[in-house]
Write a protein that holds these residues in place. Sequence first.
Motif, PDB file in Angstrom:
ATOM      1  N   LEU A 283      -9.256  24.468  27.647  1.00 25.55           N
ATOM      2  CA  LEU A 283     -10.147  25.630  27.537  1.00 25.55           C
ATOM      3  C   LEU A 283      -9.434  26.919  27.933  1.00 25.55           C
ATOM      4  CD1 LEU A 283     -13.501  24.165  28.939  1.00 25.55           C
ATOM      5  CD2 LEU A 283     -12.993  24.764  26.567  1.00 25.55           C
ATOM      6  N   TRP A 284      -8.695  26.884  29.016  1.00 28.24           N
ATOM      7  CA  TRP A 284      -8.022  28.113  29.455  1.00 28.24           C
ATOM      8  C   TRP A 284      -6.805  28.432  28.599  1.00 28.24           C
ATOM      9  CZ3 TRP A 284     -10.587  31.589  31.806  1.00 28.24           C
ATOM     10  CH2 TRP A 284     -11.650  31.231  32.628  1.00 28.24           C
ATOM     11  N   LEU A 285      -6.176  27.417  28.005  1.00 28.05           N
ATOM     12  CA  LEU A 285      -5.137  27.705  27.008  1.00 28.05           C
ATOM     13  C   LEU A 285      -5.751  28.380  25.782  1.00 28.05           C
ATOM     14  CD1 LEU A 285      -2.750  24.593  26.981  1.00 28.05           C
ATOM     15  CD2 LEU A 285      -2.206  26.931  27.674  1.00 28.05           C
ATOM     16  N   SER A 286      -6.969  27.965  25.444  1.00 27.65           N
ATOM     17  CA  SER A 286      -7.671  28.602  24.318  1.00 27.65           C
ATOM     18  C   SER A 286      -7.949  30.069  24.619  1.00 27.65           C
ATOM     19  CB  SER A 286      -8.987  27.868  24.029  1.00 27.65           C
ATOM     20  OG  SER A 286      -8.755  26.513  23.704  1.00 27.65           O
ATOM     21  N   PHE A 317     -10.567  30.511  19.455  1.00 23.47           N
ATOM     22  CA  PHE A 317     -12.025  30.370  19.481  1.00 23.47           C
ATOM     23  C   PHE A 317     -12.441  28.969  19.021  1.00 23.47           C
ATOM     24  CE2 PHE A 317     -12.357  35.048  19.649  1.00 23.47           C
ATOM     25  CZ  PHE A 317     -13.414  35.177  20.542  1.00 23.47           C
ATOM     26  N   VAL A 318     -11.760  28.442  18.006  1.00 24.66           N
ATOM     27  CA  VAL A 318     -12.113  27.117  17.483  1.00 24.66           C
ATOM     28  C   VAL A 318     -11.884  26.036  18.538  1.00 24.66           C
ATOM     29  CG1 VAL A 318     -11.569  25.375  15.742  1.00 24.66           C
ATOM     30  CG2 VAL A 318     -11.674  27.783  15.086  1.00 24.66           C
ATOM     31  N   THR A 319     -10.709  26.036  19.179  1.00 22.00           N
ATOM     32  CA  THR A 319     -10.455  25.016  20.204  1.00 22.00           C
ATOM     33  C   THR A 319     -11.379  25.206  21.404  1.00 22.00           C
ATOM     34  OG1 THR A 319      -8.608  26.378  21.012  1.00 22.00           O
ATOM     35  CG2 THR A 319      -8.069  24.555  19.541  1.00 22.00           C
ATOM     36  N   LEU A 320     -11.729  26.447  21.714  1.00 22.12           N
ATOM     37  CA  LEU A 320     -12.704  26.695  22.783  1.00 22.12           C
ATOM     38  C   LEU A 320     -14.033  26.029  22.447  1.00 22.12           C
ATOM     39  CD1 LEU A 320     -13.554  28.280  25.392  1.00 22.12           C
ATOM     40  CD2 LEU A 320     -14.205  30.159  23.876  1.00 22.12           C
ATOM     41  N   VAL A 330     -19.326  22.872  19.182  1.00 19.55           N
ATOM     42  CA  VAL A 330     -18.624  22.064  18.182  1.00 19.55           C
ATOM     43  C   VAL A 330     -19.037  22.464  16.766  1.00 19.55           C
ATOM     44  CG1 VAL A 330     -18.230  19.727  17.312  1.00 19.55           C
ATOM     45  CG2 VAL A 330     -18.280  20.143  19.780  1.00 19.55           C
ATOM     46  N   GLU A 331     -20.341  22.667  16.534  1.00 21.65           N
ATOM     47  CA  GLU A 331     -20.769  23.106  15.201  1.00 21.65           C
ATOM     48  C   GLU A 331     -20.196  24.485  14.888  1.00 21.65           C
ATOM     49  OE1 GLU A 331     -24.969  22.887  14.630  1.00 21.65           O
ATOM     50  OE2 GLU A 331     -24.989  20.695  14.562  1.00 21.65           O
ATOM     51  N   GLY A 332     -20.190  25.366  15.870  1.00 17.85           N
ATOM     52  CA  GLY A 332     -19.592  26.679  15.661  1.00 17.85           C
ATOM     53  C   GLY A 332     -18.108  26.584  15.355  1.00 17.85           C
ATOM     54  N   ALA A 333     -17.419  25.637  16.027  1.00 12.85           N
ATOM     55  CA  ALA A 333     -15.980  25.457  15.793  1.00 12.85           C
ATOM     56  C   ALA A 333     -15.706  24.983  14.373  1.00 12.85           C
ATOM     57  CB  ALA A 333     -15.411  24.465  16.811  1.00 12.85           C
ATOM     58  N   ILE A 334     -16.479  24.002  13.898  1.00 13.67           N
ATOM     59  CA  ILE A 334     -16.273  23.499  12.534  1.00 13.67           C
ATOM     60  C   ILE A 334     -16.579  24.599  11.518  1.00 13.67           C
ATOM     61  CG2 ILE A 334     -17.048  21.823  10.815  1.00 13.67           C
ATOM     62  CD1 ILE A 334     -17.634  19.893  13.122  1.00 13.67           C
ATOM     63  N   GLU A 399     -18.421  32.623  15.593  1.00  8.44           N
ATOM     64  CA  GLU A 399     -18.061  33.094  16.927  1.00  8.44           C
ATOM     65  C   GLU A 399     -19.279  33.162  17.839  1.00  8.44           C
ATOM     66  OE1 GLU A 399     -15.721  36.618  17.030  1.00  8.44           O
ATOM     67  OE2 GLU A 399     -14.122  35.771  15.768  1.00  8.44           O
ATOM     68  N   PHE A 400     -20.425  33.551  17.296  1.00  9.95           N
ATOM     69  CA  PHE A 400     -21.645  33.593  18.102  1.00  9.95           C
ATOM     70  C   PHE A 400     -21.991  32.195  18.632  1.00  9.95           C
ATOM     71  CE2 PHE A 400     -26.216  33.237  18.671  1.00  9.95           C
ATOM     72  CZ  PHE A 400     -26.517  34.354  19.426  1.00  9.95           C
ATOM     73  N   MET A 401     -21.915  31.191  17.775  1.00  7.69           N
ATOM     74  CA  MET A 401     -22.233  29.828  18.202  1.00  7.69           C
ATOM     75  C   MET A 401     -21.233  29.335  19.244  1.00  7.69           C
ATOM     76  SD  MET A 401     -23.394  28.036  14.603  1.00  7.69           S
ATOM     77  CE  MET A 401     -23.870  26.507  15.415  1.00  7.69           C
ATOM     78  N   ILE A 402     -19.955  29.673  19.056  1.00  5.99           N
ATOM     79  CA  ILE A 402     -18.933  29.246  20.019  1.00  5.99           C
ATOM     80  C   ILE A 402     -19.173  29.898  21.374  1.00  5.99           C
ATOM     81  CG2 ILE A 402     -16.472  29.409  20.591  1.00  5.99           C
ATOM     82  CD1 ILE A 402     -15.959  29.099  17.525  1.00  5.99           C
TER      83      ILE A 402
END
Length: 513
Positions: A283-286, A317-320, A330-334, A399-402
């Motif tokens: 998370l912090w690398l993200s 943002f995706v890995t976060l 997860v849905e926001g990432a996909i 990005e909002f979902m993430i």
Amino acid sequence: MDQLLLNTGFPILSVIIFLPLAGALLLLFTKNDTICKNIALLVTSLVAIISIWLIFGFDKSSAQFQFGEHYSWINTLNINYTIGVDGISILLILMTTFIMPFCVLASWSYIKTRIQAFMICMLIMETAMIGVFAALDFVLFYVLWEAMLIPMYMLIAIWGGPRKIYASIKFFLYTLSGSILLLVGIIWLYTANNYSFYIPDMMWQDYSLTAQVYLFLAFFLAFAIKVPMFPFHTWLPAAHVEAPTAGSVVLASILLKMGTYGFLRFALPITPEATVIMMPYVLWLSIAGIIYGGFTALAQSDMKKLIAYSSVGHMGFVTLGIFVLNIDGVEGAILQMVNHGITTGALFLCVGMIYERTHSRELNTARGLGKYMPIFITFLTFFSLSSFGFPGTNSFVGEFMILAGAFEFDTSLGRFPYLALAAIPGAVLAAAYMLRMLQKIIWGGTDNPDQSWISDLNLREIVTLAPFLFFVFWIGLGPQPFLDLIHTSVVQLLDQFHAHQATTVAAANVLLN
């Protein structure tokens, strides 16, 4: 095989996987450059049209792998040709088939030498990329994962810029080095799972914590390099800058997503305990990638480098979103994987169109183009707004979902929302570097170079960019059909993840008592 719904009718997955390869074989016997381009465009367009059936035939209420096919391949080692699609992979397959025809169109006049070989590389790469997202046998996955490196290496090394050899070798060595440890992990899983390479059978097993940590590290290195996550990103700017336009689009839109797909498909279900242990570091690398990518993009004068470094931030943002391990994240990432593929792919196409006219990617050379290319500037403006998540565009939804998932993650731990607040500056930086680029290209300054001889977009270029703009607004204003496709699979993945965690904790408590 309970997780696989076998397809007894038309083998649609095999058709869309191998049709590009068949087209590549046909091109071997075609010497005329125009015919080669027409065949490549016809094949990629046909694959895109056929793949639409996946949407109509996909059962959104099921988390099983659908359109499944299973054939014996190498009996001695129990290696099979097993493929299928679930909610996690369907959008990525559709994005791949959608983007490839426009990569061919973007190369129509850009590529002037060895056109036959270029189109063969593109078609072979499409087969490998679709196959990676559909493979359910680990050897099949690994073969296709490695196979796509060769045509991409050739695209950069043959049709790239002045430093193409350096960029292509660096790209190849980085990605290959991560894949070697992935192979070691695959072999260990094969021996631990009754000598089977069937991926669903490897999920949710009670591997020891030590084994899971080693497996997670092997997965992490392979997938983090591919994403690429900070600090494994250094191959990306060189590869993007030197690659031809179509190579940059494929690299940004599709290849990078294979890393984040790997985290969802393998790291979470195969190494759940190790994922929880390593989650804070990821998370912090993200967050570091989001901030670093934003600041570095802000300092660039080369448009391709600017967009390349922006990808480091966007993929952060995706890995976060993946590693906050909740539905919104997860849905926001996909969804953001798809959004990034659409928006960043379109931005690279725009840079390629400028390069074809000015033979430069420098912002100073492109100053004041807005006066002479109003159609181009219209496209570029909307894609730039999407890139920094302007409301109403596709990236805003992802990005909002993430960020909502990050807030939920922090509040579920009863603490101040550090993660979400740490990620917000990345969105501000994205607005800064994209608006800076727009200002220079549209208006420039008082000493703009003479651009009066430059022509606006032609019909082929408008046709290339228009579908990307359509999806920018469709996902931005009506994302529900896309979320419906992925929701059931994401819910099952997270339910099984948390159930496995609860079972492990309960077993540990029994042993301690």
